[in-house]
Design a protein around this motif. Structure first.
Motif, PDB file in Angstrom:
ATOM      1  N   SER A 119       0.817  -1.215   0.000  1.00  9.81           N
ATOM      2  CA  SER A 119       0.000   0.000   0.000  1.00  9.81           C
ATOM      3  C   SER A 119       0.850   1.264   0.000  1.00  9.81           C
ATOM      4  O   SER A 119       0.364   2.343  -0.334  1.00  9.81           O
ATOM      5  CB  SER A 119      -0.930   0.003   1.221  1.00  9.81           C
ATOM      6  N   ALA A 120       2.134   1.107   0.382  1.00  9.20           N
ATOM      7  CA  ALA A 120       3.062   2.246   0.367  1.00  9.20           C
ATOM      8  C   ALA A 120       3.936   2.232  -0.883  1.00  9.20           C
ATOM      9  O   ALA A 120       4.912   2.985  -0.977  1.00  9.20           O
ATOM     10  CB  ALA A 120       3.939   2.213   1.612  1.00  9.20           C
ATOM     11  N   GLY A 121       3.602   1.357  -1.852  1.00  8.37           N
ATOM     12  CA  GLY A 121       4.327   1.309  -3.110  1.00  8.37           C
ATOM     13  C   GLY A 121       5.563   0.441  -3.112  1.00  8.37           C
ATOM     14  O   GLY A 121       6.403   0.557  -4.005  1.00  8.37           O
ATOM     15  N   VAL A 122       5.683  -0.450  -2.109  1.00 12.77           N
ATOM     16  CA  VAL A 122       6.857  -1.322  -2.025  1.00 12.77           C
ATOM     17  C   VAL A 122       6.402  -2.780  -2.082  1.00 12.77           C
ATOM     18  O   VAL A 122       5.527  -3.196  -1.314  1.00 12.77           O
ATOM     19  CB  VAL A 122       7.649  -1.081  -0.723  1.00 12.77           C
ATOM     20  N   ASP A 123       6.989  -3.541  -2.978  1.00 15.81           N
ATOM     21  CA  ASP A 123       6.668  -4.968  -3.104  1.00 15.81           C
ATOM     22  C   ASP A 123       7.902  -5.772  -2.726  1.00 15.81           C
ATOM     23  O   ASP A 123       8.854  -5.887  -3.494  1.00 15.81           O
ATOM     24  CB  ASP A 123       6.241  -5.293  -4.539  1.00 15.81           C
ATOM     25  N   LEU A 124       7.892  -6.328  -1.536  1.00 15.63           N
ATOM     26  CA  LEU A 124       9.048  -7.073  -1.042  1.00 15.63           C
ATOM     27  C   LEU A 124       9.355  -8.306  -1.868  1.00 15.63           C
ATOM     28  O   LEU A 124      10.512  -8.717  -1.981  1.00 15.63           O
ATOM     29  CB  LEU A 124       8.804  -7.504   0.416  1.00 15.63           C
TER      30      LEU A 124
END
Length: 245
Positions: free
Chosen positions: A34-39
Motif C-alpha cells: 500500500s506504500a508502493g513497495v513490493d518485497l
C-alpha cells in the motif's frame, strides 16, 4: 533523526511497531504494498530505505503450506538484505517464533529459513522470537459454526508488548539472538478459543485437533514454550478478553 523502516508495517504487529517507533522519537517508514513497495520482487525498496538506520521485519503470510511460506520469506528477506547493503542500513531486526527449531511444522520451517538468511547476511542483526499473540485465538476461531483447533500449549503474549520490545531492540545495538519474549502464563489453545467465543456471545463447535507425529506431540507437550529467561509480558489472556467483549 533516527529513521527505522518497518517491513509489514500495516499488519497487526506492524501498526503497533510503527506507532512505537514514532513514540521513541524516530522517523518510521512503512514498507508495504500500500506504500508502493513490493518485497517479493524488491520494487521500491531502495527508495524506501534511503537514509534508514535500521529495518524491522514483521512481515507475515497467511498459509500453512511450507513451500509457499518458504518462498515468501526467502524472497522478501533476500530483497530486504540486499537493499540494506546498498543503502548502508546498519541493523536488521526480525520477529520470529519461539520453538520453531523444535516443532517441524511447515510454517515454522519457513521461519527458520528466514532466520538462517539473516544470520548469514552482511547486515548486523537481531532476531526476537515471541510466543503466540492473544489474537491467535481469534485466528483459530474464525467466523464459522465449527472451529478445528490444534491441541497446543502456548504462553500467549500481548502484541503490544512484543511491538514495544521489537522497537527497543531496533533502537539498541545489534544483539544477535535476543532473549525470547512470552506472556505471563501458559494456556491451552483450544481453551483460549472457547473462552473467546463465550466472550463474543458465540457458541461454535470447537474441536480439539491432535496433530499426528512428533509435530503434534511437541505442540501438545510445550515445545513452543520459552526455555530460557527473557522478557515476560504482564497482560494475561483473560485481561485481553475484557477488551473484546
Amino acid at each position: 533523526m533516527t529513521t527505522i523502516a518497518v517491513a509489514g508495517g500495516t499488519g497487526l504487529v506492524g501498526r503497533l511497531v510503527v506507532e512505537g517507533v514514532r513514540r521513541s522519537g524516530a522517523e518510521a517508514v512503512v514498507i508495504a504494498r500500500s506504500a508502493g513497495v513490493d518485497l517479493s520482487i524488491g520494487k521500491g525498496l531502495d527508495r524506501a530505505l534511503e537514509g534508514a538506520d535500521a529495518v524491522i521485519d514483521v512481515t507475515n503470510i497467511v498459509t500453512q503450506n511450507r513451500r509457499r511460506a518458504t518462498e515468501f520469506f526467502e524472497a522478501s528477506t533476500r530483497n530486504l538484505l540486499d537493499a540494506e547493503v546498498r543503502q548502508g542500513v546498519g541493523h536488521h531486526v526480525v520477529l520470529s517464533i519461539v520453538g520453531i527449531d523444535r516443532v517441524g511444522f511447515g510454517y515454522y520451517r519457513a521461519k527458520l529459513a528466514q532466520e538462517d538468511l539473516v544470520r548469514e547476511g552482511r547486515v548486523a542483526w537481531t532476531i526476537l522470537r515471541a510466543t503466540q499473540f492473544h489474537e491467535f485465538a481469534a485466528q483459530m476461531l474464525g467466523g464459522g459454526p465449527v472451529a478445528a483447533v490444534p491441541s497446543m500449549l502456548s504462553q500467549p503474549v500481548a502484541a503490544q508488548e512484543v511491538a514495544d520490545e521489537v522497537v527497543r531492540l531496533a533502537t539498541s545495538p545489534p544483539a544477535g539472538m535476543a532473549p525470547e519474549i512470552a506472556g505471563p502464563r501458559e494456556e491451552r489453545v483450544p481453551d483460549m478459543v472457547r473462552r473467546l467465543a463465550a466472550a463474543q456471545g458465540r457458541r461454535p463447535l470447537v474441536l480439539t485437533l491432535p496433530l499426528p507425529g512428533a509435530t503434534g506431540r511437541g505442540m501438545r507437550q510445550g515445545a513452543l514454550l520459552p526455555t530460557s529467561p527473557g522478557p515476560r509480558g504482564t497482560r494475561t489472556f483473560g485481561e485481553w478478553l475484557e477488551g473484546v467483549r
